[in-house]
Design a protein around this motif. Structure first.
Motif, PDB file in Angstrom:
ATOM      1  N   SER A  58       0.804  -1.226   0.000  1.00 35.22           N
ATOM      2  CA  SER A  58       0.000   0.000   0.000  1.00 35.22           C
ATOM      3  C   SER A  58       0.830   1.266   0.000  1.00 35.22           C
ATOM      4  CB  SER A  58      -0.917   0.015   1.225  1.00 35.22           C
ATOM      5  OG  SER A  58      -0.147   0.084   2.423  1.00 35.22           O
ATOM      6  N   GLY A  59       2.103   1.146   0.360  1.00 33.29           N
ATOM      7  CA  GLY A  59       2.940   2.336   0.482  1.00 33.29           C
ATOM      8  C   GLY A  59       2.823   3.008   1.834  1.00 33.29           C
ATOM      9  N   GLN A  82       2.850  -1.442   7.345  1.00 35.76           N
ATOM     10  CA  GLN A  82       2.115  -2.370   6.497  1.00 35.76           C
ATOM     11  C   GLN A  82       1.877  -3.673   7.257  1.00 35.76           C
ATOM     12  OE1 GLN A  82       3.587  -2.569   2.420  1.00 35.76           O
ATOM     13  NE2 GLN A  82       4.404  -0.486   2.568  1.00 35.76           N
TER      14      GLN A  82
END
Length: 427
Positions: free
Chosen positions: A346-347, A351
């Motif tokens: 997802s950046g 995460q």
């Protein structure tokens, strides 16, 4: 134990045994056997060498506060972790492994466990209490449930329970690192049977619930080699500002006192000594002496305004800054859960590639319902598979006990590789 029982007990108990001063150990290689003394395990930091999770010392112990006479091998450990500034620090804890053969899939899995609030006096360390230096420990039944299910338990004390330091209560990065690193250290116990391919689940309630979610958020970047399959987190104070507002002046203001001292320990550049009056200086000393009941008794009904030179409110304190422009409010916001999280790829900064189980009691009276619901909402919004239960028929402390079987079962399903959709809203 119900909240009213906790308050009554707190008013009657204030335990503060003195601790002997021990000499700081020199930097050392990983131990070949668990022959350290208790003084070695809890000695002052000294020179810390080795990477995160490296085992520094261990001693065999009997966990008298874990009920059920479960056959196990238990060791008290000292291991390397890193604080929020990246500094290497020694942390203590307990590793317990059932002697019964593991009959599940693959290698025996491990639960990385963080207890709920026990107080920040050094004698309150969870590993000391489990091994019989009993103050007011209440998590032995949860440890027992994990062991009975066949799981190994790697239970961190959290940072700061060693000579010369103070526990940085409610500091997210410190808590998350300590949990992940004791999972690493558990595989290095001399003569141990835990292997690097074993699955890891993370668990905790209250302070431990916040630590569990922080470990979840940090796992991918800090300990990517660990096979984390899920995290259970109950009674989570996801937003410390909301929690502090509810605690200030109430029956559980002792938790706020610990949090203020913990923030000062983690952020020493923030204005502090010049803000506290004589009452405040006495209060700081007392937080470092007491365990849970003693702290709650000492600060029953206390307001933060009475400990400062100018009667600062929480909002006024949040606005005060250090020389670099960092404010108390900034430091508190840095502990907020669910910020900048996302699924793998997802950046997002944090995460998370595994599900979480979040829960609270229906009659929760210490942690605001709003922050527990908001943490769940943020995890769901980020696409993290989340199971949420807010219907346990208990207040804060009792819910920890009521949920034991559900938590153990949910973690068992993750170890067994069972899929879960969670129960996030579809809109």
């Amino acid at each position: 134990m119900k909240a009213r029982t906790l308050i009554a007990s707190a008013a009657a108990l204030a335990i503060a045994p003195a601790l002997a001063v021990v000499t700081a150990p020199a930097a050392q290689a990983a131990p070949a056997a668990c022959t350290a003394s208790e003084a070695d395990v809890f000695a002052a930091p000294g020179s810390v060498s080795g990477g995160p999770g490296e085992l520094l010392a261990c001693r065999n112990v009997t966990l008298t506060q874990v009920p059920g006479n479960i056959p196990m091998r238990a060791v008290q450990v000292r291991y390397v972790s890193t604080d929020l500034n990246g500094k290497k620090v020694p942390v203590t804890g307990t590793v317990a492994v059932p002697t019964a053969r593991w009959t599940g899939q693959g290698s025996r899995p491990t639960v990385a466990f963080n207890p709920g609030t026990l107080g920040i006096g050094r004698q309150c360390a969870f590993s000391k209490q489990l091994a019989g230096a009993y103050q007011d420990e209440y998590e032995g039944e949860q440890v027992a449930a994990f062991l009975k299910a066949g799981f190994a338990v790697a239970a961190t004390d959290g940072m700061g329970y060693i000579e010369g330091l103070t526990h940085p209560y409610m500091i997210g990065a410190n808590a998350g690192h300590s949990l992940l690193d004791i999972a690493r250290a558990s595989r290095q116990v001399p003569g141990g049977t835990l292997t690097a391919d074993g699955k890891i689940a993370i668990s905790g309630y209250s302070e431990g619930g916040a630590a569990s979610l922080w470990a979840s958020q940090l796992a991918a970047s800090y300990a990517p080699e660990l096979k984390v399959v899920g995290a259970a987190a109950g009674g989570v104070p996801g937003d410390l500002k909301l929690t502090a507002k509810q605690l200030n002046g109430g029956a559980f203001a002792g938790f706020l006192a610990d949090a203020v001292v913990g923030l000062h320990e983690a952020y020493p550049t923030l204005p502090f000594d010049e803000l506290v009056n004589d009452n405040g200086r006495s209060a700081v000393a007392d937080t470092k002496k007491y365990c849970l009941y003693g702290t709650l008794a000492r600060f029953l009904g206390a307001r933060v305004e009475s400990f400062t030179t100018k009667g600062y409110s929480l909002d006024q304190l949040y606005a005060l800054k250090d020389a670099n422009g960092l404010s108390w409010g900034d430091a508190v916001e840095q502990q907020k859960l669910g910020v900048n999280i996302g699924r793998p790829g997802s950046g997002a900064k944090y995460q998370i590639g595994f599900p979480t189980y979040q829960y609270r009691g229906y009659f929760e009276e210490i942690i605001p319902h709003e922050t527990e619901e908001e943490t769940r909402r943020l995890y769901c919004k980020a696409g993290i598979t989340t199971q949420f239960n807010n219907s346990y028929p208990g207040e804060h402390l009792l819910t920890d006990s009521i949920a034991i079987n559900d938590v153990t079962s949910w973690i068992g399903d993750r170890f067994a590789g069972k899929f879960t959709f969670g129960n996030c809203p579809l809109f």
